[in-house]
Design a protein around this motif. Structure first.
Motif, mmCIF file in Angstrom:
data_model
loop_
_atom_site.group_PDB
_atom_site.id
_atom_site.type_symbol
_atom_site.label_atom_id
_atom_site.label_comp_id
_atom_site.label_asym_id
_atom_site.label_seq_id
_atom_site.Cartn_x
_atom_site.Cartn_y
_atom_site.Cartn_z
ATOM 1 N N CYS A 13 31.407 12.744 -51.153
ATOM 2 C CA CYS A 13 32.632 13.011 -50.373
ATOM 3 C C CYS A 13 33.842 12.451 -51.114
ATOM 4 O O CYS A 13 34.890 13.120 -51.230
ATOM 5 C CB CYS A 13 32.500 12.377 -49.001
ATOM 6 N N PHE A 14 33.724 11.230 -51.638
ATOM 7 C CA PHE A 14 34.820 10.596 -52.375
ATOM 8 C C PHE A 14 35.236 11.439 -53.578
ATOM 9 O O PHE A 14 36.433 11.692 -53.799
ATOM 10 C CB PHE A 14 34.380 9.196 -52.820
ATOM 11 N N LEU A 15 34.280 11.894 -54.363
ATOM 12 C CA LEU A 15 34.591 12.679 -55.558
ATOM 13 C C LEU A 15 35.197 14.028 -55.198
ATOM 14 O O LEU A 15 36.068 14.547 -55.916
ATOM 15 C CB LEU A 15 33.331 12.878 -56.394
ATOM 16 N N THR A 16 34.762 14.614 -54.094
ATOM 17 C CA THR A 16 35.299 15.910 -53.670
ATOM 18 C C THR A 16 36.746 15.787 -53.232
ATOM 19 O O THR A 16 37.599 16.631 -53.563
ATOM 20 C CB THR A 16 34.437 16.500 -52.531
ATOM 21 N N VAL A 17 37.056 14.722 -52.482
ATOM 22 C CA VAL A 17 38.452 14.494 -52.064
ATOM 23 C C VAL A 17 39.330 14.243 -53.282
ATOM 24 O O VAL A 17 40.448 14.766 -53.399
ATOM 25 C CB VAL A 17 38.533 13.311 -51.079
ATOM 26 N N ALA A 18 38.795 13.441 -54.240
ATOM 27 C CA ALA A 18 39.565 13.149 -55.451
ATOM 28 C C ALA A 18 39.814 14.424 -56.255
ATOM 29 O O ALA A 18 40.889 14.597 -56.849
ATOM 30 C CB ALA A 18 38.820 12.125 -56.296
ATOM 31 N N GLN A 19 38.829 15.320 -56.276
ATOM 32 C CA GLN A 19 38.983 16.561 -57.033
ATOM 33 C C GLN A 19 40.023 17.483 -56.401
ATOM 34 O O GLN A 19 40.878 18.049 -57.092
ATOM 35 C CB GLN A 19 37.629 17.275 -57.114
ATOM 36 N N PRO A 35 37.856 15.485 -39.728
ATOM 37 C CA PRO A 35 37.586 14.138 -39.194
ATOM 38 C C PRO A 35 36.323 13.516 -39.796
ATOM 39 O O PRO A 35 36.269 12.304 -40.027
ATOM 40 C CB PRO A 35 37.434 14.377 -37.692
ATOM 41 N N ALA A 36 35.298 14.348 -40.063
ATOM 42 C CA ALA A 36 34.057 13.820 -40.639
ATOM 43 C C ALA A 36 34.301 13.313 -42.058
ATOM 44 O O ALA A 36 33.763 12.270 -42.458
ATOM 45 C CB ALA A 36 32.990 14.895 -40.638
ATOM 46 N N VAL A 37 35.133 14.038 -42.816
ATOM 47 C CA VAL A 37 35.464 13.606 -44.181
ATOM 48 C C VAL A 37 36.257 12.314 -44.127
ATOM 49 O O VAL A 37 35.994 11.353 -44.882
ATOM 50 C CB VAL A 37 36.249 14.708 -44.920
ATOM 51 N N GLU A 43 34.502 4.678 -44.131
ATOM 52 C CA GLU A 43 33.284 3.880 -44.262
ATOM 53 C C GLU A 43 33.163 3.308 -45.669
ATOM 54 O O GLU A 43 32.828 2.124 -45.859
ATOM 55 C CB GLU A 43 32.051 4.739 -43.956
ATOM 56 N N LEU A 44 33.427 4.158 -46.681
ATOM 57 C CA LEU A 44 33.330 3.713 -48.071
ATOM 58 C C LEU A 44 34.370 2.628 -48.368
ATOM 59 O O LEU A 44 34.070 1.629 -49.044
ATOM 60 C CB LEU A 44 33.508 4.911 -49.008
ATOM 61 N N GLU A 45 35.585 2.816 -47.866
ATOM 62 C CA GLU A 45 36.635 1.825 -48.100
ATOM 63 C C GLU A 45 36.286 0.491 -47.433
ATOM 64 O O GLU A 45 36.558 -0.587 -47.994
ATOM 65 C CB GLU A 45 37.971 2.354 -47.576
ATOM 66 N N GLU A 46 35.663 0.547 -46.249
ATOM 67 C CA GLU A 46 35.262 -0.686 -45.560
ATOM 68 C C GLU A 46 34.161 -1.401 -46.338
ATOM 69 O O GLU A 46 34.145 -2.632 -46.431
ATOM 70 C CB GLU A 46 34.785 -0.353 -44.137
ATOM 71 N N ILE A 47 33.238 -0.640 -46.893
ATOM 72 C CA ILE A 47 32.154 -1.248 -47.680
ATOM 73 C C ILE A 47 32.715 -1.908 -48.933
ATOM 74 O O ILE A 47 32.358 -3.030 -49.285
ATOM 75 C CB ILE A 47 31.107 -0.192 -48.051
ATOM 76 N N LEU A 48 33.636 -1.192 -49.615
ATOM 77 C CA LEU A 48 34.214 -1.696 -50.861
ATOM 78 C C LEU A 48 35.336 -2.693 -50.627
ATOM 79 O O LEU A 48 35.722 -3.428 -51.556
ATOM 80 C CB LEU A 48 34.744 -0.520 -51.686
#
Length: 316
Positions: A13-19, A35-37, A43-48
């Motif tokens: 998901c992260f790479l797709t948004v960046a692309q 909303p799902a994206v 979630e990824l930002e909270e983990i990192l």
């Protein structure tokens, strides 16, 4: 930071948004709702514990930390995709056993050359190799004992239910050991070979017919002092250790001739199809008619074609 909470879906998901630089376009590419994206990125930002994207007029763009993470995420996803692709290929070839039948003359140089290249391209395929006469191999092929056979072309009426793909013509050579008495002159009269034991192909074979026809055309009759055999290793070792004159397919002794282990007799007339009246000493791939090779088998057949093309080039 709990790294094991990061899943492949987060990275994808992260790479797709960046692309796409757009949550909306990324959601369309991923077949998810926007909303799902957004939730997956949060979630990824909270983990990192970093912010990965900001929004401006250009759309959704990577932060400095996001750019750093992008490099690693891309490497991880590429590695996973490569591993998945490799496993998919492994499943295609796993537990594969390619069963090949071949005439003995091809085991000295041609087949080893092809199989070394085959093993270089794939290492998880088993190969079973058996030798025999062309007639025996054809019968076994029809009984599905082999996936394909490498042999000489024969009469079309004998190949019912089989197909034959030409690879190259394998001429008959007459060879001796280095230092053989016949090599004391620049050219050899074929009649002089009768003073020595002849190593001949087995009776009934195309090469035996070629050798006998050549002798008859030169008016010296058939050899009376001879050994006939089908083993290339026996012929090679016997010739090296004696004054025997060996009638053998060229491809079987190609490497030995190049290395100087054996020497081709400098005859005044070479054995050719014209000098023997024998046609069809073509080497080829024989298969059951309309059979479809498995992927691993097809790969090997393609490599055999490449090896044959190299052989043809060396004969020019």
């Amino acid at each position: 930071m709990n790294d094991n909470r990061i899943k492949f879906r987060h990275l994808h998901c992260f790479l797709t948004v960046a692309q796409h630089r757009s949550l909306q376009k990324a959601s369309e590419a991923l077949s998810l709702t926007q909303p799902a994206v957004s939730k997956t990125i949060r979630e990824l930002e909270e983990i990192l514990q970093v912010q990965l994207f900001t929004r401006d007029r250009k759309g959704t763009v990577l932060t400095r930390q996001g750019e750093q993470f992008h490099e690693h995420a891309e490497s991880i996803v590429n590695a996973l995709q490569h591993a998945t692709s490799s496993m998919a290929q492994s499943r295609i070839f796993s537990d594969s056993m390619i069963k090949i039948g071949t005439v003995p003359s091809l085991t000295s140089y041609f087949l080893p050359e092809a199989l070394v290249e085959f093993r270089r391209r794939t290492s998880n395929v088993q190969v079973s190799l058996n030798t025999g006469t062309t007639a025996h191999l054809m019968a076994q092929l029809l009984e599905r004992k082999f996936d394909f056979v490498l042999c000489r072309h024969t009469d079309p009426e004998e190949m019912s239910g089989l197909s034959f793909e030409y690879l190259y013509v394998d001429p008959l050579a007459i060879v001796v050991r280095p230092g053989h008495p016949l090599l004391q002159t620049a050219t050899v009269n074929f009649a002089d070979t009768h003073r020595y034991t002849a190593l001949l192909p087995i009776k009934g074979s195309i090469n035996r017919h070629a050798a006998d026809s050549f002798a008859i055309k030169h008016g010296i009759g058939l050899a009376t002092d001879f050994l006939e055999n089908i083993s290339m290793s026996f012929g090679r070792n016997y010739t090296i250790r004696s004054d025997a004159v060996w009638f053998v397919p060229w491809s079987a002794v190609k490497q030995d001739l190049e290395d100087g282990i054996l020497v081709a007799l400098p005859l005044q007339t070479k054995i050719t199809e014209e000098t023997t009246g024998v046609m069809g000493r073509a080497i080829g791939v024989m298969m059951r008619a309309n059979s479809v090779p498995a992927p691993a088998t097809q790969m090997l057949i393609n490599i055999i074609r490449e090896t044959a093309a190299n052989m043809r080039a060396q004969m020019v």
